[in-house]
Design a protein around this motif. Sequence first.
Motif, PDB file in Angstrom:
ATOM      1  N   ARG A 199       0.830  -1.208   0.000  1.00  0.00           N
ATOM      2  CA  ARG A 199       0.000   0.000   0.000  1.00  0.00           C
ATOM      3  C   ARG A 199       0.864   1.258   0.000  1.00  0.00           C
ATOM      4  N   PHE A 211       1.527  -2.276  13.153  1.00  0.00           N
ATOM      5  CA  PHE A 211       0.941  -1.229  12.311  1.00  0.00           C
ATOM      6  C   PHE A 211      -0.103  -1.835  11.361  1.00  0.00           C
ATOM      7  N   HIS A 231      -3.554  -0.518  12.611  1.00  0.00           N
ATOM      8  CA  HIS A 231      -3.738   0.800  11.980  1.00  0.00           C
ATOM      9  C   HIS A 231      -4.067   0.661  10.490  1.00  0.00           C
ATOM     10  N   CYS A 232      -3.169   0.090   9.745  1.00  0.00           N
ATOM     11  CA  CYS A 232      -3.426  -0.081   8.306  1.00  0.00           C
ATOM     12  C   CYS A 232      -4.104  -1.436   8.105  1.00  0.00           C
ATOM     13  N   PRO A 234      -8.554   0.665   6.803  1.00  0.00           N
ATOM     14  CA  PRO A 234      -7.325   1.351   7.213  1.00  0.00           C
ATOM     15  C   PRO A 234      -7.638   2.765   7.705  1.00  0.00           C
ATOM     16  N   LYS A 235      -6.896   3.198   8.728  1.00  0.00           N
ATOM     17  CA  LYS A 235      -7.188   4.512   9.318  1.00  0.00           C
ATOM     18  C   LYS A 235      -6.469   5.616   8.547  1.00  0.00           C
TER      19      LYS A 235
HETATM   20  S1  SF4 Z   1      -3.549   3.648   6.835  1.00  0.00           S
HETATM   21 FE1  SF4 Z   1      -4.045   4.382   4.777  1.00  0.00          FE
HETATM   22  S2  SF4 Z   1      -2.642   6.068   4.447  1.00  0.00           S
HETATM   23 FE2  SF4 Z   1      -1.828   4.906   6.167  1.00  0.00          FE
HETATM   24  S3  SF4 Z   1      -0.408   3.450   5.263  1.00  0.00           S
HETATM   25 FE3  SF4 Z   1      -2.369   2.417   5.392  1.00  0.00          FE
HETATM   26  S4  SF4 Z   1      -3.346   2.753   3.416  1.00  0.00           S
HETATM   27 FE4  SF4 Z   1      -1.688   4.241   3.619  1.00  0.00          FE
END
Ligand code: SF4
Length: 210
Positions: A147, A182, A186-187, A192-193
């Motif tokens: 990503r 992460f 988070h992702c 995904p945030k």
């Molecule tokens: S959360 Fe969204 S902006 Fe952040 S690394 Fe993942 S895909 Fe990219």
Amino acid sequence: MNKKDIPFFAETLNKMFPDAKTELYYNNEFQLLIAILMSAQTTDKQVNKVNKIFFEKFKIPEDWIKIWVEKIKNYIKSISFFNNKSENIVKTCKILVSEYNCIIPKTIEELIKLPWVWIKTAKVFLAVTLDAPYIWVDTHVHRVLNRLGFVKTKTPLETDKKISNYFTKQDHSKLHNTLVLFGRYHCTARKPKCETCVFKEKCKYFKNKK
Ligand code: SF4
């Protein structure tokens, strides 16, 4: 993101997850190896649920080879591939007892000779026990690195090969725990945030989404 962004990326993840470590439950190196073996195609959460009870009874390799494989299967039946995992774990324990005096080997070459221990398993084990410079490329890490644009690959295996040359050993050391977290928190795969993500301006996925 590209190579020159790696220091910023690693430093930011470190701040986000300052106490990052494996989330697998274990009390000694042997149990860690078994927990990693069990975690293939299963979540750490599910493995921990089983092992918090199971590891009370099974602390060293000898404990495993004293009981019937069928009994082990019954204990870990909520974990995917429990048939194969049970059989191979017992085989691994037998080898650890007969050839290694119950001391877990500490090289990739020796570890991958044990049944059901793949290179990925060996790398995770060495990263956790010796802080060896390996990144555990699971589906989360594979997704995150694609990503962000660090790699363009189709499978975790391909990603693993690619980053071994792309990232330095130092990068691997800095990232091996934080990157998994992460991706896990988070992702995430489905949501995904991105809006609150510090990497969004440099992220290939986010830019394409816009
Ligand atoms: S959360 Fe969204 S902006 Fe952040 S690394 Fe993942 S895909 Fe990219």
